[in-house]
Design an enzyme around this catalytic site. Structure first.
Site, PDB file in Angstrom:
ATOM      1  N   TYR A  66     -34.961  -6.214  -7.854  1.00  0.00           N
ATOM      2  CA  TYR A  66     -33.566  -6.419  -8.258  1.00  0.00           C
ATOM      3  C   TYR A  66     -33.442  -7.717  -9.054  1.00  0.00           C
ATOM      4  CZ  TYR A  66     -32.313  -3.044  -4.563  1.00  0.00           C
ATOM      5  OH  TYR A  66     -32.205  -1.932  -3.771  1.00  0.00           O
ATOM      6  N   ARG A 171     -26.817  -8.832  -1.475  1.00  0.00           N
ATOM      7  CA  ARG A 171     -25.572  -9.552  -1.194  1.00  0.00           C
ATOM      8  C   ARG A 171     -25.720 -10.432   0.038  1.00  0.00           C
ATOM      9  NH1 ARG A 171     -21.588  -5.785   0.381  1.00  0.00           N
ATOM     10  NH2 ARG A 171     -23.125  -4.117   0.314  1.00  0.00           N
TER      11      ARG A 171
END
Length: 287
Positions: A66, A171
């Site tokens: 990511y 997150r």
């Protein structure tokens, strides 16, 4: 039609909607994605169709890459820029401290999943509970991060590239780092660059897929090409397909310990087989 489509999920669309559009473009009934991306995230979303839906868990278990944007000095209820800001901080630590704090998360650690996630509690998605103002206790789960690279930092905003295993919430990683820095942090963007062998370079949008759907269908055998192949004697085919563990030396003597793409003598692809100690079995039956 059986295989995998490496879809590039665009911002503003849910993973479920992507699956629905792929199902329609290919005119198939069975399809499933290999790991939810939030609506505001984008990137690689492999979608399995037909018999290849049996590969969903296999692909989900692969390492992912990511690239995430973040901003220090803020805390939000969703841990990202799309929720309500609940706290702000004026003092921001220097880049070196930020880099060191991210690096502390490399390896196997425990991470608590966010309330705004697709995980279920008694059949209800956590984000549905969160939207109704309900927060429940979540058990921390072991995750593994193999690499974190700080790509940029301007004194408040920055970006990182993360290589990680299944179940990692970026997150939550950024929120944890913000708490450890005592200044808060939220995720501002998320791009999934890779899921196992599927990367941005060979991904395709649903719009492009609709023009030539079969051109972009990756066969199951190609998806599993990292494993050596093995031809099983015909007399053992039915046993393996029915889930029997075979201890016969005519099979176990054919291979050393490990995972294989298994074929019948007629060339039919049966699935993934596993040789463990003195027996052999189909760990993933694709017939």
């Amino acid at each position: 039609m059986d295989g995998v489509i490496n879809i590039f999920k665009q911002k503003g669309e849910t993973s479920f909607k992507c699956v629905s559009r792929v199902r329609k473009a290919l005119n198939v009934k069975k399809a499933g994605h290999t790991g939810t991306l939030d609506p505001e995230a984008e990137g690689v979303l492999p979608i399995c169709v037909g018999r290849a839906t049996k590969l969903v868990d296999h692909i989900m278990g692969k390492e992912k890459t990511y690239v995430a944007g973040f901003e220090l000095g803020l805390v939000s209820d969703t841990l990202d820029a799309f929720g309500e800001v609940t706290a702000t901080y004026a003092v921001i630590p220097p880049e070196d401290e930020v880099k060191k704090t991210f690096a502390k998360h490399i390896g196997k650690t425990l991470q608590t999943p966010p309330m705004y996630s697709a995980l279920k509690k008694d059949g209800v998605r956590l984000y549905e509970l969160a939207r109704n103002g309900i927060e429940i206790e979540r058990e921390a789960r072991e995750i593994e991060i193999t690499s974190i690279e700080l790509l940029s930092f301007d004194g408040r905003k920055g970006s990182v590239r993360v290589d990680c295993g299944k179940g990692t919430y970026i997150r939550s990683l950024i929120d944890d780092v913000g708490r450890e820095l005592s200044c808060g942090a939220i995720m501002t963007s998320l791009m999934r660059e890779r899921t196992g062998p599927f990367s941005l370079e060979n991904s395709v949008t649903v719009e492009v897929l609709a023009d030539e759907p079969e051109k972009h269908l990756i066969p199951m055998e190609e998806v599993l090409s990292e494993y050596d192949s093995l031809i099983i004697p015909e007399g053992f085919r039915k046993l393996l397909v029915n889930g029997v563990k075979i201890r016969d030396t005519r099979v176990t003597g054919m291979a050393k310990a490990g995972t294989y793409r298994v074929y019948s003598e007629e060339g039919v692809f049966l699935g993934l087989g596993e040789r463990l100690e003195d027996f052999f079995y189909l760990k993933l039956n694709l017939v």
